[in-house]
Design a protein around this motif. Sequence first.
Motif, short mmCIF file in Angstrom:
data_model
loop_
_atom_site.label_atom_id
_atom_site.label_comp_id
_atom_site.label_asym_id
_atom_site.label_seq_id
_atom_site.Cartn_x
_atom_site.Cartn_y
_atom_site.Cartn_z
N THR A 1 -9.31 -1.03 6.83
CA THR A 1 -10.63 -0.85 6.21
C THR A 1 -11.51 -2.03 6.53
O THR A 1 -11.08 -3.19 6.45
CB THR A 1 -10.52 -0.63 4.69
OG1 THR A 1 -11.84 -0.51 4.14
CG2 THR A 1 -9.79 -1.75 3.99
N ARG B 1 -5.98 -0.99 0.45
CA ARG B 1 -7.28 -0.56 1.00
C ARG B 1 -8.35 -0.41 -0.07
O ARG B 1 -9.52 -0.74 0.15
CB ARG B 1 -7.10 0.75 1.76
CG ARG B 1 -6.26 0.62 3.03
CD ARG B 1 -5.82 1.97 3.57
NE ARG B 1 -4.81 2.58 2.71
CZ ARG B 1 -4.64 3.89 2.58
NH1 ARG B 1 -5.45 4.74 3.20
NH2 ARG B 1 -3.69 4.37 1.79
N THR C 1 -7.47 8.42 0.38
CA THR C 1 -6.47 7.37 0.65
C THR C 1 -5.09 7.93 0.93
O THR C 1 -4.25 7.22 1.49
CB THR C 1 -6.38 6.38 -0.52
OG1 THR C 1 -5.97 7.07 -1.71
CG2 THR C 1 -7.72 5.70 -0.77
N SER D 1 -12.83 3.26 6.94
CA SER D 1 -11.44 3.16 7.37
C SER D 1 -11.26 3.70 8.78
O SER D 1 -11.88 4.70 9.16
CB SER D 1 -10.52 3.94 6.42
OG SER D 1 -10.12 3.13 5.35
N ASP E 1 0.86 -1.18 0.00
CA ASP E 1 0.00 0.00 0.00
C ASP E 1 0.89 1.23 0.00
O ASP E 1 1.60 1.49 0.96
CB ASP E 1 -0.92 -0.01 1.22
CG ASP E 1 -2.02 1.04 1.13
OD1 ASP E 1 -1.68 2.23 0.96
OD2 ASP E 1 -3.21 0.68 1.24
N THR F 1 -13.43 4.61 3.12
CA THR F 1 -12.17 4.15 2.54
C THR F 1 -11.98 4.74 1.16
O THR F 1 -10.90 5.22 0.81
CB THR F 1 -12.14 2.61 2.47
OG1 THR F 1 -12.38 2.09 3.78
CG2 THR F 1 -10.81 2.11 1.96
#
Length: 504
Positions: A471, A260, A459, A485, A254, A436
């Motif tokens: 999330t 996510r 994000t 999230s 990520d 999210t």
Amino acid sequence: MEQPGTTPGPALPVPDGLVEAFRAHERAVAEGDTAALARFVAPGTSTLAGDPRGLLVGSSAITAYAVAPGPRRLVQTHVQVTDPDHALVVAVTEHASGGRGQQTQLWARTDAGWMVTAAHTSEPAPALDARVWRVVGDPLVPGTPGGPLSGESVAVKDVYAVAGHPVGGGNPAWEAAAPIERGDAKAVLGLVEAGADLRGIARTDELAWSLFGTNPHFGAPPNPRAPYRVPGGSSSGPASAVSLGHATIGLGTDTGGSSRVPAAYQGLYGVRTTHGAIGTHGVLALAPSFDTVGWMTRDADLLALVGDVLLPDSSARGSGELVLVPELLDLAEPDVREAVEGWVATQGLVVRESWSLGELAEWRRAFVTQQSWEAWTVRGAWLRDRLDVLGHEARARFSHAASIDERTAERAQEVVLAARARLRELVGDRVLVTPTTPSVAPLLGSDLAALREPTLSLTCLAPLAAMPAVTLPLRTAAGLPCGVSLTAAPGRDRDLLALAASLA
């Protein structure tokens, strides 16, 4: 057409015109004529069409995604007539590419002639879905017996080193030039030593730089929770493998949302860990200042158990107080916002706190600039004379990255550091609650570029602050997956995973 002799009562004759309509339909299939196929779709909102990709409801949806399945020949065809205006046709087909399939169609006589009101098609099963997997085994690497993850299986994003295999990076030219890895990346080794079987190496977007999962070389992995919609990226392959039930753990990365986003789009639990909490040695870098290890599962307890295996021991704790910021909630589309509000309403006391976020757009731009600068720094030497090996979207991003000068990158880093300090101050020892993503998974073929900025506005917050984020899956009123999230201070990964498991 044959009529089975097992039909109770006297067999009704095949109605006039049905055979001709069915044969015309098959000619359209053989010729790949989607326009002709669409003429056999009964109009209305109740018409159904199902195939291995999913179920479409309504003639407009069916004709929008009509795809001729390819040349095939009829092996058996049977019809059951229910009345002079309706008949069920079941046919076994043999495909030019090999294997047999089956189609079941409910035909109805209309003013425009015979049309299909409901259909289901099964295709020969592929030996390997190359949209999801680059290489797969049974397992590819067995886990060490007796560990806490025994019985679990892992789909590894194709940016992690796996001994005996090259890192493909979602691009055929990169894969062809990549060396065979002599050892496993730290996270891969940790999962295998904890007992998890390595099921295989799963697809990623090109060089792990995307949010939507539409790899131009291998296709978009399926999203079984939201058929005909994108899977989310760049950890698209591991997410789809978990969602399809091919693996229980999807090991991803990520940088700006790459674990996510697919988790939210596919109804999974997902985590981005604190920057630097888990070593990234043996992981194909994109933007080292933001790159982190992440993973996705179908349940929150397993998400936390993977954290127990991979994360360092930490006593970092904080308040479980949930903070909802209206300015961030309003970045989501109405259906996602309603789903998050509904979840918040079940959590008891949640603090609603207004934040002055006039600089959010500047933060997002600085994040994109620094990410782009670093991406060109780590990949530019190889790509400089090879941009044409990339698909259109990745090529555009890397071309832009190549144009960023050092002073622009320095200014962006100054903004990033200021944003980091401000976000950590605002969150404190609490837990920030946000959507999210601002939307559900967009439909395949829709304008993904228009969604990139709104998605990054949400994000980018965790990577800007180098914070962990988890999330949790939600559903909109229409039944489509989305996510909420939870973001907390750096180092609170285990604490946050435990909180997520308790809230789930």
